[in-house]
Scaffold this motif. Structure first.
Motif, PDB file in Angstrom:
ATOM      1  N   UNK B 176     -15.217 -20.417 -79.617  1.00  0.00           N
ATOM      2  CA  UNK B 176     -15.818 -19.987 -78.347  1.00  0.00           C
ATOM      3  C   UNK B 176     -14.899 -20.437 -77.216  1.00  0.00           C
ATOM      4  N   UNK B 177     -14.715 -19.575 -76.229  1.00  0.00           N
ATOM      5  CA  UNK B 177     -14.014 -20.023 -75.012  1.00  0.00           C
ATOM      6  C   UNK B 177     -14.930 -19.849 -73.807  1.00  0.00           C
ATOM      7  N   UNK B 178     -14.498 -20.471 -72.703  1.00  0.00           N
ATOM      8  CA  UNK B 178     -15.385 -20.510 -71.528  1.00  0.00           C
ATOM      9  C   UNK B 178     -16.440 -21.587 -71.709  1.00  0.00           C
ATOM     10  N   UNK B 179     -16.062 -22.641 -72.461  1.00  0.00           N
ATOM     11  CA  UNK B 179     -17.006 -23.727 -72.772  1.00  0.00           C
ATOM     12  C   UNK B 179     -17.075 -24.727 -71.614  1.00  0.00           C
ATOM     13  N   UNK B 180     -18.154 -25.487 -71.558  1.00  0.00           N
ATOM     14  CA  UNK B 180     -18.272 -26.489 -70.493  1.00  0.00           C
ATOM     15  C   UNK B 180     -17.037 -27.402 -70.471  1.00  0.00           C
ATOM     16  N   UNK B 181     -16.435 -27.543 -69.346  1.00  0.00           N
ATOM     17  CA  UNK B 181     -15.316 -28.464 -69.180  1.00  0.00           C
ATOM     18  C   UNK B 181     -13.997 -27.976 -69.761  1.00  0.00           C
ATOM     19  N   UNK B 182     -14.007 -26.816 -70.396  1.00  0.00           N
ATOM     20  CA  UNK B 182     -12.784 -26.351 -71.039  1.00  0.00           C
ATOM     21  C   UNK B 182     -11.768 -25.883 -69.993  1.00  0.00           C
ATOM     22  N   UNK B 183     -10.515 -26.282 -70.200  1.00  0.00           N
ATOM     23  CA  UNK B 183      -9.467 -25.828 -69.284  1.00  0.00           C
ATOM     24  C   UNK B 183      -8.591 -24.808 -70.009  1.00  0.00           C
ATOM     25  N   UNK B 184      -7.806 -24.108 -69.199  1.00  0.00           N
ATOM     26  CA  UNK B 184      -6.887 -23.122 -69.742  1.00  0.00           C
ATOM     27  C   UNK B 184      -5.902 -23.802 -70.703  1.00  0.00           C
ATOM     28  N   UNK B 185      -5.391 -24.960 -70.288  1.00  0.00           N
ATOM     29  CA  UNK B 185      -4.393 -25.655 -71.106  1.00  0.00           C
ATOM     30  C   UNK B 185      -4.987 -26.050 -72.462  1.00  0.00           C
ATOM     31  N   UNK B 186      -6.233 -26.539 -72.440  1.00  0.00           N
ATOM     32  CA  UNK B 186      -6.916 -26.908 -73.689  1.00  0.00           C
ATOM     33  C   UNK B 186      -7.038 -25.706 -74.617  1.00  0.00           C
ATOM     34  N   UNK B 187      -7.450 -24.615 -74.042  1.00  0.00           N
ATOM     35  CA  UNK B 187      -7.682 -23.412 -74.844  1.00  0.00           C
ATOM     36  C   UNK B 187      -6.368 -22.915 -75.436  1.00  0.00           C
ATOM     37  N   UNK B 221     -29.826 -26.173 -64.475  1.00  0.00           N
ATOM     38  CA  UNK B 221     -30.222 -27.383 -63.753  1.00  0.00           C
ATOM     39  C   UNK B 221     -29.023 -28.052 -63.086  1.00  0.00           C
ATOM     40  N   UNK B 222     -27.828 -27.505 -63.342  1.00  0.00           N
ATOM     41  CA  UNK B 222     -26.635 -28.053 -62.687  1.00  0.00           C
ATOM     42  C   UNK B 222     -26.067 -29.283 -63.374  1.00  0.00           C
ATOM     43  N   UNK B 223     -26.570 -29.614 -64.565  1.00  0.00           N
ATOM     44  CA  UNK B 223     -26.054 -30.797 -65.261  1.00  0.00           C
ATOM     45  C   UNK B 223     -24.736 -30.495 -65.972  1.00  0.00           C
ATOM     46  N   UNK B 224     -24.555 -29.227 -66.314  1.00  0.00           N
ATOM     47  CA  UNK B 224     -23.321 -28.828 -66.983  1.00  0.00           C
ATOM     48  C   UNK B 224     -22.729 -27.663 -66.216  1.00  0.00           C
ATOM     49  N   UNK B 225     -21.428 -27.713 -66.018  1.00  0.00           N
ATOM     50  CA  UNK B 225     -20.775 -26.596 -65.328  1.00  0.00           C
ATOM     51  C   UNK B 225     -19.910 -25.816 -66.286  1.00  0.00           C
ATOM     52  N   UNK B 226     -19.995 -24.495 -66.173  1.00  0.00           N
ATOM     53  CA  UNK B 226     -19.167 -23.633 -67.010  1.00  0.00           C
ATOM     54  C   UNK B 226     -17.969 -23.175 -66.190  1.00  0.00           C
ATOM     55  N   UNK B 227     -16.858 -22.856 -66.856  1.00  0.00           N
ATOM     56  CA  UNK B 227     -15.717 -22.316 -66.129  1.00  0.00           C
ATOM     57  C   UNK B 227     -16.117 -21.015 -65.423  1.00  0.00           C
ATOM     58  N   UNK B 228     -15.454 -20.718 -64.331  1.00  0.00           N
ATOM     59  CA  UNK B 228     -15.757 -19.497 -63.595  1.00  0.00           C
ATOM     60  C   UNK B 228     -15.302 -18.267 -64.381  1.00  0.00           C
ATOM     61  N   UNK B 229     -15.844 -17.107 -64.000  1.00  0.00           N
ATOM     62  CA  UNK B 229     -15.518 -15.865 -64.697  1.00  0.00           C
ATOM     63  C   UNK B 229     -14.016 -15.611 -64.752  1.00  0.00           C
ATOM     64  N   UNK B 230     -13.347 -15.890 -63.637  1.00  0.00           N
ATOM     65  CA  UNK B 230     -11.910 -15.639 -63.616  1.00  0.00           C
ATOM     66  C   UNK B 230     -11.185 -16.531 -64.612  1.00  0.00           C
ATOM     67  N   UNK B 231     -11.695 -17.743 -64.773  1.00  0.00           N
ATOM     68  CA  UNK B 231     -11.052 -18.669 -65.706  1.00  0.00           C
ATOM     69  C   UNK B 231     -11.238 -18.175 -67.141  1.00  0.00           C
ATOM     70  N   UNK B 232     -12.429 -17.678 -67.474  1.00  0.00           N
ATOM     71  CA  UNK B 232     -12.619 -17.186 -68.844  1.00  0.00           C
ATOM     72  C   UNK B 232     -11.829 -15.900 -69.060  1.00  0.00           C
ATOM     73  N   UNK B 233     -11.644 -15.131 -67.974  1.00  0.00           N
ATOM     74  CA  UNK B 233     -10.807 -13.932 -68.097  1.00  0.00           C
ATOM     75  C   UNK B 233      -9.389 -14.344 -68.483  1.00  0.00           C
ATOM     76  N   UNK B 234      -8.900 -15.390 -67.858  1.00  0.00           N
ATOM     77  CA  UNK B 234      -7.544 -15.852 -68.164  1.00  0.00           C
ATOM     78  C   UNK B 234      -7.471 -16.361 -69.606  1.00  0.00           C
TER      79      UNK B 234
END
Lengths: 606, 402
Positions: B176-187, B221-234
């Motif tokens: 899965x990509x676009x995971x909480x806290x996931x960065x482009x470099x990690x992916x 609830x704002x406890x976890x943030x997901x990457x933005x749409x543009x980030x998952x597009x990348x």
């Protein structure tokens, strides 16, 4: 039939939430007009919307029969009055139909501006006033002080105020006795040609317009030919009777009585509030005083999201208009939105109510353009235009001067809020007129202000919020005055969207422009291409934002078991699009057209 | 029937993002469930079908593309590997009365945290299971914990290698990509790592936040943030680029298969999942098990969701169908398009005509022209497919058919 001497016509004057509705219900119960079992909460407020908003839009009149301690049976007609500043016009006619009023004041809150305004109206019509200090059982109540305040304001001795808790039934028997004892029977001459005052009306699909009337002189009977003296409309009394609280037909309505007349008329415009009904055969010489046609103050364009729904919108507006003489509409067209109507409303609340009713009762998806007041524009060629649609404003070079409507506002609030009120009024271009201390802690402030600042800008809500709800507001039109106004245009994807234009004071234009493009950037969803949003005065762009292009929008998973659900998702997405308006090649959601209002709502929350 | 889906609704633990029909802590019901499942399969094999007798063959409208697929069985879940080898054998034996096992692609999903070692894997292989689909999801243990997965990245890797050693030569890994806290470099690092493993097939999903899941609650609830749409597009673009360069064929929006020498002119790579291709070609398939969806035009059904209710229904001697609907020719056309366009091969005109009974242009010529003008689809050699831009904005295309 009750002899004129045993009739009492009353209304209740109260600020919103001070307990008018609860007290009405208690009076109805205690006179067995309704049983407790029949009672729905807030019986007098018929429409859902009114109930939700806790306000009364249409006045109604209920007849109660009360056997007093003197052994006589009295007919008490309770006329309900609207309670929001938007509906100030209707309230004056309801008051004129009465001979006395219960002044209900919250034992914790004291008298508020709205109450006072209506109270003065009542005194102007020589109504006998019975002060009722309500909610005495609640913590924070200081009934004695409130009674003294009433004495100070209208001179009724504090001892005469009735201490009550409508919710608990405390004081209600005393109120009924006071109505009989202190309120005079109706004046009026049974021998004179018949005259009846219309204080409200509603449209019934079977009986035509139902006029709510107070018979001032003479008698009306069923099947009379009648004349409306102000509108010159003719009709027949198809049915007449009283509300108990359901419509109950009677053979006649006599001098002093309150009830209804079914007229068979097709629109409430022919049967306007304030008009006088007389008999066509033997008409009265003079109409009753106080008639003026309802006048809209705020104008906005109403457009169907789906352009094919234009005929439905027209039909729906026509139906609403049957019941709402203050609503006006004329066809207009917008380059961005297609065909719609320029509608006139009493105020923003009235506009919201109309919009909600159109959407709920007629199942229409609507767009409303930014509301505007009616400006007088003097052109360089000497012609004067009336402009209520910003997109009709002439080009800058053709304008010699613009005048805007102004109002005189009265605000009553505890004196500790003077600073906050002063500050708010100043930012809304208000100028100070007078200040008067009603008592050591309470002031009446008067300002002159542009109507636009009040009616299209949530001034009332802001005022409430800055004074913790204590301040209240009333206003009266006070003519036109010149102002340095400009038209602010919004361009979406380089094309001006006429429906987003608004007229603002030059001093606020830059800030408004910046706020508005930012707000639109948030409201307009990303499209398949980049969309610039600009604000401009004339040809000069003063602010710009960009809605970036959508980069990815695709369901990651769709297998056999998913398909029904995934289809629904796509359908929902598509449905959401349908609710948007295609302007050029950009999909703009409904809310964007109200962006100017949501801007102010945000400010209100600050 | 050529294709059969079998649902095993048991999990050791529910993952935080999962909204499938699956239950934790019901291990004591597995045996009864297997018995019910076999009984349902038996009824289906006898020709029973939810809603009454099956439509006649003439109404099924076969297509050459769909007919070229091998028979398939897909054991999905849940976690099919929570069943013992003996239980799985009974299920597959019952299934074989519907889909002949020889020549069939038989896939089982497997949780890399529950794979029970080499013996179990060898046994699975021996039962005829020839394709394994493992939900690895992430190579970061902290992320795996947020997702509620029961395995670590190392365990996943070990399970994968054990499966290889046990003789599986067709393995899919889910990420899965676009995971909480996931960065482009990690992916991108993840992509490089898994490419080096030599996996046959990847399903790489952009995280779908499903309402009602624990993850949904935490995000709203704002406890976890997901990457933005543009980030998952990348991230998606990086996946296409890197897997493409490493020799994987991107044959469906979220699926890649290792390139191999197939018959000339083949529409799909050899290691493409034939069972899923059947879905995307809008073919008919039977389904068994709690909450499973089956489809045989013009009818689609889904089974009772709850394990106990399912067992009780089958125990009462009836098909455990919860609901069935009749599809219209319009539904068939729409679904043939929105499923088929997910494939890189797109929708063949011959396939559409065979499946739907009318030429593609008779149904959609205007829509297709508009979409082509927008640069979202392209028509070439009697096929319609998404352009690279259309693939990024697939919903804008799919919507036009619903």
């Amino acid at each position: 039939m009750t002899s004129q001497n045993y009739i009492r016509n009353i209304c209740i004057i109260a600020h919103i939430d001070h307990g008018k509705t609860t007290l009405s219900d208690r009076l109805l119960e205690m006179t067995s007009t309704i049983s407790q079992r029949e009672r729905r909460d807030q019986l007098l407020d018929g429409m859902d919307l009114e109930r939700e908003r806790g306000i009364t839009i249409k006045a109604k009149a209920v007849r109660m029969m009360y056997t007093a301690k003197d052994g006589h049976s009295y007919q008490i007609n309770l006329i309900d009055t609207p309670g929001h500043v938007d509906f100030a016009l209707e309230v004056s006619r309801s008051i004129a139909a009465c001979d006395g009023a219960l002044l209900v004041v919250d034992a914790a809150q004291g008298i508020e501006a709205q109450t006072l305004a209506n109270l003065y109206l009542a005194l102007e019509h020589d109504l006998a006033i019975i002060p009722v200090v309500n909610k005495i059982d609640l913590p924070g109540a200081h009934p004695e002080e409130v009674a003294e305040e009433i004495e100070k304001v209208i001179g009724i001795p504090a001892e005469e105020a009735i201490m009550a808790s409508a919710k608990e039934g405390i004081g209600v028997p005393e109120i009924l006795e006071a109505i009989v004892a202190r309120i005079p029977p109706p004046r009026g001459n049974a021998q004179q040609p018949a005259r009846a005052l219309i204080f409200d009306s509603h449209y019934d699909p079977y009986k035509g317009v139902i006029a709510y009337v107070r018979v001032v002189d003479g008698t009306f009977t069923a099947r009379d030919r009648v004349l409306f003296m102000g509108t010159a409309a003719h009709a027949e009394t198809l049915e007449l009777g009283v509300f108990r609280p359901a419509m109950t037909p009677l053979p006649a309505l006599s001098t002093g009585e309150v009830g209804y007349i079914a007229t068979g008329l097709k629109t409430v415009e022919e049967c306007q509030v304030g008009d006088t009904i007389t008999l066509a055969e033997t008409p009265a010489e003079m109409p009753l005083p106080g008639y003026r046609p309802a006048k809209p103050m705020v104008f906005a364009g109403l457009y169907p999201v789906d352009s094919n729904a234009y005929p439905e919108l027209r039909d729906a507006l026509e139906k609403l208009k049957l019941n709402d003489a203050a609503l006006s509409f004329t066809p207009e067209s917008s380059a961005a939105l297609g065909f719609g109507f320029r509608c006139g409303f009493l105020g923003l609340l009235h506009m919201e109510i109309v919009r909600e009713r159109l959407e709920r009762e007629y199942n229409l998806d609507l767009l409303i353009t930014a509301p505007s007041v009616e400006y007088q524009v003097l052109r360089t060629d000497g012609e004067i235009l009336t402009v209520s649609n910003p997109s009709e404003m002439p080009d800058l070079g053709q304008i010699a001067a613009i005048e805007e409507p102004v109002v005189l506002i009265s605000v009553i609030a505890p004196s500790r809020y003077i600073g906050a009120i002063m500050e708010l009024v100043t930012t809304r271009r208000g100028t100070f007129e007078t200040m008067e201390y009603l008592d050591p802690t309470r002031v009446l402030l008067k300002y002159r202000m542009p109507l636009a600042e009040i009616v299209i800008d949530f001034f009332y809500d802001q005022l409430k919020s800055r004074t913790q709800g204590y301040a209240s507001l009333d206003y009266t039109l006070a003519g036109y005055q010149e102002a340095d106004l400009v038209k602010l245009d919004l361009l979406v994807n380089q094309a001006p969207v006429d429906a987003l234009s608004l007229i603002v004071h030059r001093d606020f234009a830059y800030q408004r422009g910046r706020d508005l493009v930012e707000r639109l950037r948030q409201l307009i969803p990303r499209q398949m291409f980049e969309v610039p949003i600009q604000a401009a005065i004339g040809s000069k762009v003063i602010a710009r934002e960009t809605v970036r292009a959508m980069r990815k929008d695709v369901l990651a998973k769709c297998y056999g078991g998913d398909i029904t659900r995934k289809r629904k998702l796509l359908e929902k997405q598509k449905e959401g699009k349908k609710r948007m308006k295609m302007v050029g090649n950009v999909e703009i959601p409904q809310e964007a057209f109200m962006a100017i209002l949501s801007l102010n709502e945000d400010a209100r929350e600050d | 029937m050529n294709h059969l889906y079998i649902h095993i609704p048991f999990c050791h633990r529910r993952c935080s993002y999962c909204d499938f029909n699956t239950y934790a802590n019901l291990e004591h019901r597995i045996e009864a469930y297997v018995a019910a499942l076999c009984a349902e399969l038996h009824m289906l094999a006898e020709g029973a079908f939810p809603g009454g007798p099956l439509p006649t063959r003439a109404e099924q409208r076969p297509s050459p593309e769909a007919d070229a697929l091998p028979p398939t069985i897909f054991l999905g879940g849940g976690t099919p590997t929570m069943l013992s080898l003996d239980q799985l054998e009974r299920v597959l034996t019952a299934a074989s009365a519907i889909v002949p096992l020889e020549r069939a692609e038989i896939t089982s999903e497997a949780n890399p945290g529950t794979v029970l070692g080499r013996d179990y894997l060898r046994g699975l292989r021996a039962l005829g299971v020839n394709r394994l689909s493992m939900g690895v999801q992430s190579l970061h243990d902290s992320t795996l914990r947020v997702l509620g997965r029961i395995h670590s990245a190392d365990e996943a890797r070990r399970s994968y290698e054990e499966a290889r050693e046990a003789g599986f030569d067709n393995i899919n890994l889910d990420f899965i990509f676009g995971l909480p806290g996931q960065t482009q470099a990690q992916w991108e690092a993840t992509l490089d790592t898994i490419i080096a493993w030599g996996v046959d097939h990847f399903s790489l999903y952009s995280l779908i936040l499903e309402e009602g899941t624990p993850l949904y609650a935490q995000v709203t609830a704002g406890r976890i943030r997901l990457p933005e749409d543009d980030a998952t597009a990348a991230m998606y673009e990086a996946a296409m680029e890197r897997l493409g360069a490493a020799g994987y064929t991107h044959y469906e929006i979220s699926n890649w298969a290792r390139e191999s020498v197939g018959p000339p002119g083949a529409l799909f790579p050899e290691r493409a999942c034939a069972h899923n291709l059947a879905y995307w070609l809008n073919s008919d398939y039977l389904a068994a098990g709690a909450g499973a969806h089956g489809h045989r035009y013009p009818r689609r059904y889904h089974n009772i969701l709850g394990v106990d209710d399912y067992i009780a229904a089958v125990g009462g001697g009836r098909l455990p169908c919860a609901e069935w609907i009749t599809l219209t020719p319009g539904d068939l056309r729409a679904e043939t398009m929105l499923m088929g366009l997910r494939l890189s091969a797109g929708v063949g005109e011959a396939h559409f005509a065979a499946r739907c009974g009318l030429p593609l242009d008779a149904a959609y010529s205007d829509t297709l022209a508009e979409l082509a003008a927008q640069g979202l689809i392209v028509r070439h050699q009697e096929r319609v497919r998404l352009t690279p831009r259309g693939r990024m904005l697939g919903n804008q295309v799919f919507q036009r058919f619903v």
